[in-house]
Write a protein that holds these residues in place. Structure first.
Motif, PDB file in Angstrom:
ATOM      1  N   TYR A   1       0.835  -1.209   0.000  1.00 21.93           N
ATOM      2  CA  TYR A   1       0.000   0.000   0.000  1.00 21.93           C
ATOM      3  C   TYR A   1       0.867   1.254   0.000  1.00 21.93           C
TER       4      TYR A   1
ATOM      5  N   ALA B   1      -5.899  -6.563   5.662  1.00 18.24           N
ATOM      6  CA  ALA B   1      -5.968  -5.439   4.734  1.00 18.24           C
ATOM      7  C   ALA B   1      -6.444  -4.176   5.456  1.00 18.24           C
TER       8      ALA B   1
ATOM      9  N   TYR C   1      -4.888  -0.456   5.340  1.00 17.16           N
ATOM     10  CA  TYR C   1      -5.631   0.355   4.352  1.00 17.16           C
ATOM     11  C   TYR C   1      -6.269   1.578   4.992  1.00 17.16           C
TER      12      TYR C   1
ATOM     13  N   TYR D   1      -5.629   3.186   7.760  1.00 18.69           N
ATOM     14  CA  TYR D   1      -4.638   4.164   8.219  1.00 18.69           C
ATOM     15  C   TYR D   1      -4.156   5.011   7.045  1.00 18.69           C
TER      16      TYR D   1
ATOM     17  N   THR E   1      -5.497   5.281   3.770  1.00 20.27           N
ATOM     18  CA  THR E   1      -6.496   6.006   2.969  1.00 20.27           C
ATOM     19  C   THR E   1      -6.967   7.258   3.711  1.00 20.27           C
TER      20      THR E   1
END
Lengths: 217, 217
Positions: free
Chosen positions: A103, A168, A172, A174, A176
């Motif tokens: 990510y 995920a 994710y 944190y 986004t």
DNA sequence: TAAAGAAGTAACTAGTTAGTGCATTAAAGG
DNA sequence: CCTTTAATGCACTAACTAGTTACTTCTTTA
């Protein structure tokens, strides 16, 4: 007089297509499907807008292609971790670390997925190779869990799909929400120390979630 | 002849303002900031677009107001849980349940936050009452953790902010990605059974994360 | 080398969209 | 009542945007 050397070959369909795709990924990631501008993508790709329509049909079809590539890429990278060769605990820790790092290295993935969900996932619904690869990932995690139970490292009754979602999720979310998060918490969530702390916390979360306790459950 | 009773009073600034705000919340939630249409909001609110600009100045200012209301509302609801009156374990379970249910009942919250992050959080940055309320929430969770350590229920060294983020993450991710998730996993993630399973898994995750183990850590 | 097809370009179209100018109408105080 | 002020409505515009038309230029191969 010598010709000015061009980085761009005069005619190269594959290269143009690929440049458009890369430009699209970047633009869709920055502004979402709705906010992305077709002219901007064409310019970024150093191609003509007509070529974009020639190769990809429409803005939405281009978005679909970008999304498909993104999903296939992360699943491929996951497979290449060869988690089955690691001990169950190491395998899960590796997956948490990988997901987090993926990510971070591919921030466009998150924005693309967000955009697709805003639109009810209508673009990927025609891509029926994607659920297959997802089943592969869940299957891999399930094998890790079964193996971990056999060795006594893990407790029983853990659902592999839920665990996948959680692994995920904790990375994710944190990332986004890093902009609102940094503002609301009053500190830069993206500085190195903060990122390291978050990763450590996430590993702890997952390992405690699966670990067999004193009573063996 | 008796007058036809109108649901809508002839002139009522507050009511019009409030209808515009509700309509905006719904439209922004459905399409994001970029995708939302000002004309659509006005029509939905049974108001004139002119009024929208009269009361809120611009589309972005309207978005900012909607966002502020959304954040203040969830923080207010969290405070009203009175977690300080519960045992540490019950308090955390209640917070996990609440967060999950709040996202389910107010799906617009998630979309609004996503949209704001796509735009680099530039709208909320002028709202300096929001970080205060966030500090309040983190402080409350920290108190729960301290109390839980004192009773021996919880281990030490848990960061309240990280825990907060995780509690939000495990619900938020599942719901924001429900469309792609349902497709990729090949089953409806929003049916009642699936939702119940996810909530149970999330409670398990959080409690195992904080619980003191046999060695007391 | 000629012809056919593929790659590339520029200018245009038809529709959309945030925001506004200006006139009108209702409510509230004197 | 009557005047002032705030609320409301309509019609407009200037800018933008996805997609297309009609054309030129290059490359390959028969």
């Amino acid at each position: 007089m010598a010709e000015i050397p061009k980085t761009k070959k005069k005619r190269d369909a594959e290269a143009t297509k690929s440049r458009i795709l890369m430009a699209a990924k970047s633009e869709f990631a920055k502004r979402g499907l709705g906010g992305a501008r077709v002219d901007e993508i064409a310019e970024l790709a150093e191609a003509n807008k007509r070529m974009l329509y020639h190769y990809f049909g429409s803005k939405e079809d281009l978005f679909r292609t970008v999304l498909e590539e993104a999903y296939l890429d992360i699943r491929k990278a996951e497979r290449e971790l060869n988690l089955e060769d690691l001990s169950p605990t190491d395998a899960l820790e590796t997956l948490v670390r990988f997901t987090w790092q993926y990510y971070l290295d591919n921030p466009e993935f998150i924005t693309l997925v967000n955009s697709e969900n805003l639109h009810g996932a209508r673009h990927i619904k025609s891509l029926d190779n994607l659920p297959e690869t997802m089943r592969g990932l869940v299957g891999m995690v399930d094998e890790i869990l079964v193996k971990g139970q056999a060795t006594g490292e893990f407790r029983s009754g853990i659902d592999a799909a839920q665990l996948n979602i959680t692994i995920a999720a904790i990375g994710y979310y944190y990332l986004t929400n890093r902009h609102t998060g940094s503002f609301l918490f009053g500190r830069d969530l993206m500085e190195e120390k903060a990122l390291d702390e978050r990763l450590a916390f996430n590993i702890e979360t997952v390992l405690r979630l699966v670990r067999a306790d004193a009573q063996g459950n």
